[in-house]
Design a protein around this motif. Structure first.
Motif, PDB file in Angstrom:
ATOM      1  N   UNK A 257       0.860  -1.181   0.000  1.00  0.00           N
ATOM      2  CA  UNK A 257       0.000   0.000   0.000  1.00  0.00           C
ATOM      3  C   UNK A 257       0.898   1.233   0.000  1.00  0.00           C
ATOM      4  N   UNK A 258       0.605   2.138  -0.914  1.00  0.00           N
ATOM      5  CA  UNK A 258       1.361   3.389  -0.949  1.00  0.00           C
ATOM      6  C   UNK A 258       0.381   4.538  -0.796  1.00  0.00           C
ATOM      7  N   UNK A 259       0.595   5.298   0.232  1.00  0.00           N
ATOM      8  CA  UNK A 259      -0.289   6.432   0.542  1.00  0.00           C
ATOM      9  C   UNK A 259      -1.754   5.993   0.582  1.00  0.00           C
ATOM     10  N   UNK A 260      -1.972   4.800   1.126  1.00  0.00           N
ATOM     11  CA  UNK A 260      -3.329   4.318   1.312  1.00  0.00           C
ATOM     12  C   UNK A 260      -3.903   3.580   0.117  1.00  0.00           C
ATOM     13  N   UNK A 261      -3.209   3.563  -0.991  1.00  0.00           N
ATOM     14  CA  UNK A 261      -3.723   2.862  -2.160  1.00  0.00           C
ATOM     15  C   UNK A 261      -2.936   1.571  -2.349  1.00  0.00           C
ATOM     16  N   UNK A 262      -3.641   0.509  -2.710  1.00  0.00           N
ATOM     17  CA  UNK A 262      -2.982  -0.786  -2.839  1.00  0.00           C
ATOM     18  C   UNK A 262      -2.495  -1.007  -4.270  1.00  0.00           C
ATOM     19  N   UNK A 263      -1.267  -1.461  -4.382  1.00  0.00           N
ATOM     20  CA  UNK A 263      -0.689  -1.757  -5.695  1.00  0.00           C
ATOM     21  C   UNK A 263      -0.219  -3.210  -5.703  1.00  0.00           C
ATOM     22  N   UNK A 264      -0.432  -3.869  -6.801  1.00  0.00           N
ATOM     23  CA  UNK A 264       0.089  -5.226  -6.974  1.00  0.00           C
ATOM     24  C   UNK A 264       0.890  -5.285  -8.247  1.00  0.00           C
ATOM     25  N   UNK A 265       2.144  -5.632  -8.128  1.00  0.00           N
ATOM     26  CA  UNK A 265       3.008  -5.715  -9.310  1.00  0.00           C
ATOM     27  C   UNK A 265       3.961  -6.895  -9.127  1.00  0.00           C
ATOM     28  N   UNK A 266       4.386  -7.480 -10.233  1.00  0.00           N
ATOM     29  CA  UNK A 266       5.480  -8.447 -10.193  1.00  0.00           C
ATOM     30  C   UNK A 266       6.756  -7.689 -10.525  1.00  0.00           C
ATOM     31  N   UNK A 267       7.746  -7.832  -9.685  1.00  0.00           N
ATOM     32  CA  UNK A 267       8.997  -7.123  -9.969  1.00  0.00           C
ATOM     33  C   UNK A 267      10.187  -8.058  -9.840  1.00  0.00           C
ATOM     34  N   UNK A 268      11.231  -7.688 -10.561  1.00  0.00           N
ATOM     35  CA  UNK A 268      12.498  -8.390 -10.433  1.00  0.00           C
ATOM     36  C   UNK A 268      13.006  -8.136  -9.015  1.00  0.00           C
ATOM     37  N   UNK A 269      13.585  -9.177  -8.377  1.00  0.00           N
ATOM     38  CA  UNK A 269      14.020  -8.990  -6.982  1.00  0.00           C
ATOM     39  C   UNK A 269      14.977  -7.830  -6.806  1.00  0.00           C
ATOM     40  N   UNK A 270      15.805  -7.555  -7.803  1.00  0.00           N
ATOM     41  CA  UNK A 270      16.819  -6.514  -7.597  1.00  0.00           C
ATOM     42  C   UNK A 270      16.280  -5.093  -7.759  1.00  0.00           C
ATOM     43  N   UNK A 271      15.035  -4.959  -8.112  1.00  0.00           N
ATOM     44  CA  UNK A 271      14.461  -3.615  -8.278  1.00  0.00           C
ATOM     45  C   UNK A 271      14.442  -2.900  -6.927  1.00  0.00           C
ATOM     46  N   UNK A 272      15.133  -1.769  -6.858  1.00  0.00           N
ATOM     47  CA  UNK A 272      15.155  -1.007  -5.608  1.00  0.00           C
ATOM     48  C   UNK A 272      13.795  -0.351  -5.376  1.00  0.00           C
ATOM     49  N   UNK A 273      13.450  -0.201  -4.118  1.00  0.00           N
ATOM     50  CA  UNK A 273      12.144   0.383  -3.802  1.00  0.00           C
ATOM     51  C   UNK A 273      11.982   1.761  -4.446  1.00  0.00           C
ATOM     52  N   UNK A 274      13.060   2.551  -4.445  1.00  0.00           N
ATOM     53  CA  UNK A 274      12.949   3.894  -5.017  1.00  0.00           C
ATOM     54  C   UNK A 274      12.622   3.820  -6.508  1.00  0.00           C
ATOM     55  N   UNK A 275      13.236   2.874  -7.200  1.00  0.00           N
ATOM     56  CA  UNK A 275      12.952   2.740  -8.629  1.00  0.00           C
ATOM     57  C   UNK A 275      11.534   2.222  -8.856  1.00  0.00           C
ATOM     58  N   UNK A 276      11.097   1.325  -7.987  1.00  0.00           N
ATOM     59  CA  UNK A 276       9.743   0.787  -8.112  1.00  0.00           C
ATOM     60  C   UNK A 276       8.711   1.904  -7.955  1.00  0.00           C
ATOM     61  N   UNK A 277       8.900   2.724  -6.945  1.00  0.00           N
ATOM     62  CA  UNK A 277       7.956   3.831  -6.727  1.00  0.00           C
ATOM     63  C   UNK A 277       7.943   4.766  -7.931  1.00  0.00           C
ATOM     64  N   UNK A 278       9.133   5.078  -8.406  1.00  0.00           N
ATOM     65  CA  UNK A 278       9.248   6.079  -9.462  1.00  0.00           C
ATOM     66  C   UNK A 278       8.854   5.540 -10.831  1.00  0.00           C
TER      67      UNK A 278
END
Lengths: 157, 290, 780
Positions: free
Chosen positions: A2-23
């Protein structure tokens, strides 16, 4: 997650940094990557209420977590929160690049400490580098925000 | 500065984590990630397998019993804010406030810092000061490692590649013990150029019943002033003792690098040891252990 | 026109988006089909490149292209970056290729660009590219570079000397011959790099069918970038658009055009998709230009009263690998030495050398801190030797206000004689001393000493050539929607142009500054622009906005006067329209007027009206305008660790008329923090082979919140006569003199140890050595 109260579901590569995922994946570009080695603090977000470097956490590690970013700080009606307003009033930002980290760090700190003093805020802000402001206006904004938050709370009681 | 590819494992049970680290070549355990992930972003560290310990149950705890027991995955922040620990081991928080910044302590763990073993890191020095015992686990069993056998060299521990640090424990010092931790870093939260920690118990005659002194940042690993400690027993708590401790610290071996000379590090070792001794003297009898 | 907004501390227009995370930085640009790039960079400070094997990297899934010099499209391939700041004193000019061609001359130089589906994959591939180097000797220390048998920094060079030219006026020989006192000092000054929080970056999009290049760039001047593309690729002006939205700090080096930008454009041309490259922090430490090292060997001549008679010596400047900024940086340093003082004679041999380190660029202050440091250290030396108070020596030497305009006798970097236009230097220092109770400090220092504390005070003055030309433009347009838009080539990186320029315009147009949309940094919005550097925007763009504002207001009134059948003199602009003064019902709205002004389709234009209500002005300053400042710094030194804490800074700044005190003070306080970094923390280290040793923000220390004190800012206000709004630059004034003031304060604190400091930055180990006696570190 959940980001800012909204739920997101994504498949990501394990090495994806959280900052890159958000952006990149969520298009929440308000969080900035300034050094990617955990020093500058521009990427600071809150995960489960705690401030941390989103460049030092993999997105998969935030699975199921509650994340707060700068995009979630404004009031529900879109107006600026007290802290944001104080940054505006005190000229607490110039280029604005470090600002997301500054706001998130202070958000956490002011939730836990209603009556900070200047030195305390300066120490808290050592985790966030700013090259424009010399920090003075940021510290003033933080102190003023604490004052206004206390006044608002007293008025509500 | 993006990490290289790896296979990610997120066990929830310690047995699974131990099995995973034992089963894979070039595997790294991921604790708080405040040192490992930067190394991965720089690609100085490129593990093929990353075993994430953050979801493993039972590794994060603070037990202030007869011995102090800390789970390896206990966040530095939780140690910082633990009032039990603050009462029992006040030097821990004093040192911890120099570890990085609020955001890194929120995520960083006690065990991670000890395993990373940066020469000037505070947590390995504090554990050495307390003669801590580390518990390591592998599929081969559980092993206890005394802290003075844990640090082998520059950022090198005696953990085997298939072992995980699970717990740190140490005996608490007596009620009213004196303590002091001083370090010098250029900026708040930076790795220290040099640090010194002191614990003292005094007897009723005002003489040293027990003393421990650790100096960090001088060489590859933190060091205890063992010879001085042994000699100091029974000496009066007086300024001469402080001066002797400082002199002993400034005679230690030190390394030079591009930023600071060995001379300067030794000089700081003396200065900081003196300051830590002074703090410890002042706090004898007033430490908040209740 | 009433001045409602000019001079007011209004809050910034920029904040609304930035505080909500809605800023538009270059890394926020996301285009359909966009690819991601990274660079293969030289690991050798000087080598011939025998070959680049990219086969393994190309085999990686997701890798689209790996481009080296030979793959570049013509004419880019056979060109080097153009030099836009030529100087006849330069004996040799070496400019970089877009990607290194056979020889690499510094660690970090771009050898190949890797284009892939993600940055992660691009970095995977870059690690697999194998470069075959044949190492050559590297020149690292500029003092070694001038030796006759020195290895060459560039294989094709005659030697390492870029320039060796005297900068001088007056008769120094005579001055020294008659001088009662002559003192000699050698100075070393290092000024690190910009280390803005947002690294550089560009997104390039080549549209093959339209033959148009669009570049999004984090820059200090999109027009300069555009010009480089035009010149590198033989484009016409309309084939390139450079857009700079929000920029996370610039401080000088983001004004340079870098080879990476051209490589990204080339990559987009070659692969036919948009390409993004965002510099990461590791690249930032090896590929973004830095200011770095200067060595000055100087002699000062003074009379029995401590008045200056002459100054002479040599400045050795490390220019780095290429000369993309020509002689700009050392020239500013050489001409900034004089500062606010009467100096009868000056002779400086200016020697600039090439080394195998990243190219030098001006960084906030741009050589002025070094020039200031030399003069201010000499002032302190004179005071010490003659037993005078440090501020008193300065007072005796000040140029007096009655001497304005004052020609110092040198050609400044703007190509014009350096003629100070305005300023009251004695007043400036006196106010600063009064505000800090300077005369009482010595007692405080002695009292502290009795408690074992070492405190010190220092003061320093600087004069700063600001507002450099040639021009900056502004277009103000009343759109048919009634909205007012202001376009300018000035490109901000935090200086708040959108607010301050709107303030200047608003007063002319009778609207709130918030009602004016300010568009910066888009080359399609205004044909010419220079960008933001040298504290020039308020002077240049501000004046242009002022002039364009007057012109648009005149046009609006003229049209309204026709329609309302009154004299333009009876009209006033108010609340988004024009009305007859005192008769508010006789009114035309901006929207109405703008629509009438563009004419009706097919109908003849009425009268002598020109279409549209807009005006463009390019203010061209006849010369630089000279701002000044007096800094007072207090420090406390821990003589055991060598730690210096700056406990107080006061800046008395004169930038002429102040458009927005809140914003100007923010610039000055931020500048002080930068100067604290230069005085005490920031040092880029290289080993003897030219390998950079400080490549993280953990090794290279930028001041943190606990390293910077609260800064008091006061103003003397002497309006510049050189522009219509009376302003001078403010962006760098906080930085320049604070370094000299801090180091003077440290020296003052170390009075019991007879410290003599001639370098910056001062590191704690150096202080410990001074305290413990000559170059010794004492054991406890």
């Amino acid at each position: 997650m959940s980001v800012n109260g909204r739920t997101y579901e994504r498949d990501v590569e394990p090495r994806m940094l959280l900052v890159d995922f958000l952006r990149q994946d969520l298009d929440l570009t308000g969080t900035h990557a300034g050094c990617e080695h955990g020093v500058c603090g521009a990427c600071t977000v809150l995960v489960n209420g705690r401030s941390l470097r989103s460049c030092l956490m993999f997105a998969v590690q935030a699975n199921g977590a509650s994340v707060e970013t700068i995009e979630g700080l404004a009031n529900a009606d879109g107006s600026l929160s007290i802290l944001q307003e104080c940054f505006h009033d005190h000229h607490g930002l110039q280029c604005g690049f470090c600002t997301p980290g500054m706001l998130m760090t202070l958000t956490e700190h002011l939730r836990e400490n209603a009556t900070p003093d200047e030195q305390e805020l300066r120490v808290v802000l050592t985790g966030n580098l700013c090259r424009c402001t010399g920090y003075q206006a940021i510290v003033e904004a933080g102190l003023d925000a604490a004052r206004r938050m206390r006044a608002k709370k007293e008025a509500a009681e | 500065m993006k990490p290289g590819p790896f296979t990610y494992h997120d066990p929830t049970e310690l047995a699974d984590a131990v099995a995973l680290i034992g089963a894979h070549e070039n595997a790294r355990a991921l604790a708080g990630g405040q040192s490992l992930v930067p190394m991965m972003n720089f690609r100085y560290a490129m593990p093929d397998h990353l075993i994430d310990l953050n979801g493993v149950s039972g590794l994060s705890f603070i037990d202030c019993g007869e011995r102090i027991r800390l789970g390896a995955m206990t966040r530095q922040r939780d140690v910082e804010f633990s009032s039990d620990l603050q009462h029992a081991v006040p030097i821990l928080r004093e040192a911890l406030l120099n570890v990085g910044h609020r955001q890194t302590r929120n995520r960083g763990t006690i065990g991670g810092s000890i395993c990373n073993l940066d020469p000037s890191a505070e947590m390995p020095a504090i554990m050495l000061l307390h003669d801590a015992e580390l518990t390591a686990q592998s599929t081969r069993g559980v092993r206890k490692i005394p802290m003075n056998k844990f640090a082998l060299g520059f950022m090198t521990t005696s953990l085997e590649p298939d072992e995980l640090l699970t717990e740190i424990s140490f005996a608490r010092w007596g009620k009213g013990h004196g303590y002091g931790f001083h370090e010098y870093a250029r900026r708040h939260g930076d790795f220290a150029i040099c640090s010194a920690g002191v614990l003292i118990e005094a007897d009723s005659r005002g003489e040293v019943a027990r003393i421990a002194i650790v100096v960090g940042g001088l060489g590859a690993t933190p060091v205890r002033l063992s010879a001085f400690e042994a000699a100091a027993k029974g000496h009066r708590l007086a300024d001469e003792l402080i001066a002797e401790a400082a002199a002993a610290a400034s005679r230690m071996d030190a390394l030079s690098d591009a930023h600071f000379s060995a001379d300067y590090r030794r000089h700081l070792a003396g200065v900081l040891t003196r300051r830590a001794m002074k703090s410890a003297f002042e706090r004898i009898g007033v430490a908040a252990y209740v | 026109m009433s001045e409602k907004y000019f001079g007011a501390s209004v809050k910034r227009k920029e904040d609304a988006a930035l505080l909500r995370g809605k800023g538009k930085f270059v890394d926020d640009v996301k285009l359909p089909g966009m690819l991601h790039a990274c660079f293969v960079r030289s690991s050798s400070a000087h080598a011939m490149i025998r070959g680049i094997d990219k086969s393994a990297a190309l085999a990686l899934p997701g890798v689209i292209a790996i481009i080296t010099h030979d793959d570049l499209p013509e004419p880019m391939r056979s060109r080097r970056l153009p030099l836009y700041v030529p100087n006849p004193n330069m004996k040799q000019v070496f400019m970089p290729c877009v990607l290194a061609d056979g020889e690499t001359v510094f660690v970090g130089e771009a050898l190949a660009i890797v284009v892939a589906e993600s940055r992660y994959i691009a970095e995977d591939a870059a690690a697999l590219v194998i470069v075959d180097y044949e190492d050559l000797p590297a020149i690292v220390d500029p003092r070694d570079a001038i030796a006759d048998d020195a290895p060459l920094a560039q294989a094709g060079a005659k030697n390492n000397i870029v320039c060796n030219v005297p900068v001088r006026f007056g008769d120094t020989d005579a001055a020294f011959a008659k001088a009662k006192h002559v003192f000699r000092e050698s100075f070393f000054m290092h000024r690190g790099g910009p280390f803005f929080m947002e690294c550089r970056g560009v997104v390039g999009q080549w549209d093959a069918s339209a033959e148009k290049l669009t570049m999004y760039a984090s820059s200090q001047g999109s027009h300069r970038f555009k010009r480089t593309f035009v010149d590198l690729c033989d484009f016409d002006e309309n084939q390139v658009q450079v857009i700079t939205n929000d920029v996370g700090g610039g401080f000088g080096p983001k004004g340079s055009f870098y080879v990476e930008y051209a490589a990204v454009a080339a990559a987009s041309m070659l692969v036919g998709r948009p390409v993004k490259w965002i510099e990461d922090r590791r690249e930032n430490f090896v590929a973004t230009q830095q200011e770095r090292d200067q060595y000055w060997d100087m002699e000062v001549a003074a009379d029995e009263y401590g008045k200056l008679l002459g100054l002479r010596g040599r400045l050795l400047h490390d220019g780095g690998a290429y000369v993309t900024w020509g002689l700009v940086l050392p020239w500013i340093a050489a001409t900034s030495v004089i500062g606010p003082y009467v100096l009868p004679a000056y002779h400086l041999d200016l020697v600039v050398v090439m080394t195998n380190k990243i190219t030098c660029s001006p960084v906030r202050g741009a050589g002025r801190p070094q020039g200031c440091f030399v003069m201010e250290r000499m002032m302190d030396r004179i005071a010490r030797e003659l037993g005078l108070d440090r501020a008193e020596v300065r007072r005796r030497n000040f140029i007096q206000p009655a001497q304005m305009p004052y020609n110092i006798g040198l050609t400044f970097r703007d190509g014009k004689q350096a003629i100070y236009d305005s300023g009251d230097y004695p007043l400036s220092q006196q106010m600063a001393l009064d505000h800090t109770n300077y005369p009482a400090f010595e007692e405080r220092r002695k009292a502290a000493l009795r408690e074992g504390r070492y405190i010190g005070i220092g003061t320093a003055n600087a004069v700063e050539g600001t507002g450099l030309g040639p021009y900056e433009g502004a277009t103000i347009r009343l759109s048919t929607s009634g909205k007012i838009v202001l376009y300018t080539g000035a490109t901000p990186q935090g200086q708040s142009h959108q607010t301050t320029l709107a303030q200047v315009a608003a007063d002319h147009l009778g609207v709130s500054y918030e009602d004016i949309r300010v568009v910066t940094g888009d080359t399609n919005s205004i044909p010419f622009g220079m960008g933001t550097f040298a504290s020039r925007t308020a002077v240049n763009a501000g004046s242009s906005v002022h002039l364009a504002g007057i012109e648009v207001a005149t046009k609006i009134k003229k049209l309204a006067a026709e329609l309302l059948e009154v004299s333009p003199d009876d009209l006033e602009l108010k609340n988004g329209g024009v009305e007859v003064r005192g008769v508010p019902e006789m009114r035309k709205s901006f929207r109405e007027l703008a629509n009438i002004s563009v004419g009706l389709y097919g109908f003849s234009m009425k009268g002598d009206r020109d279409p549209g209500l807009e005006a463009t002005s390019y203010f061209k300053p006849e010369q630089s305008t000279y701002a000044n400042s007096c800094h007072v710094a207090e420090v406390e030194v821990d003589i055991e660790t060598g730690h210096v804490q700056v406990t107080r800074v006061l800046v008395n700044h004169d930038c002429g008329r102040v458009i927005n005190p809140l914003i100007v003070n923010g610039q000055i306080v931020g500048g002080v923090a930068h100067g604290i970094g230069n005085a005490l923390f920031e040092h880029l280290l290289f080993d003897e082979n030219g390998q950079p040793l400080t490549t993280t923000l953990g090794d290279y220390l930028i001041p943190m919140a606990t390293d910077v004190p609260n800064v008091d800012v006061i103003h003397t206000e002497t309006p510049s006569p050189l522009n219509p709004i009376g302003v001078k630059g403010a962006g760098e004034g906080g930085t320049i003199a604070v370094i000299a003031a801090i180091i003077s304060a440290v020296e003052n604190a170390l009075t019991p140890f007879d410290a003599k400091l001639t370098n910056m930055p001062i590191m704690p180990e150096q202080i410990v050595r001074i305290v413990n006696g000559t170059n010794k570190i004492a054991a406890e």
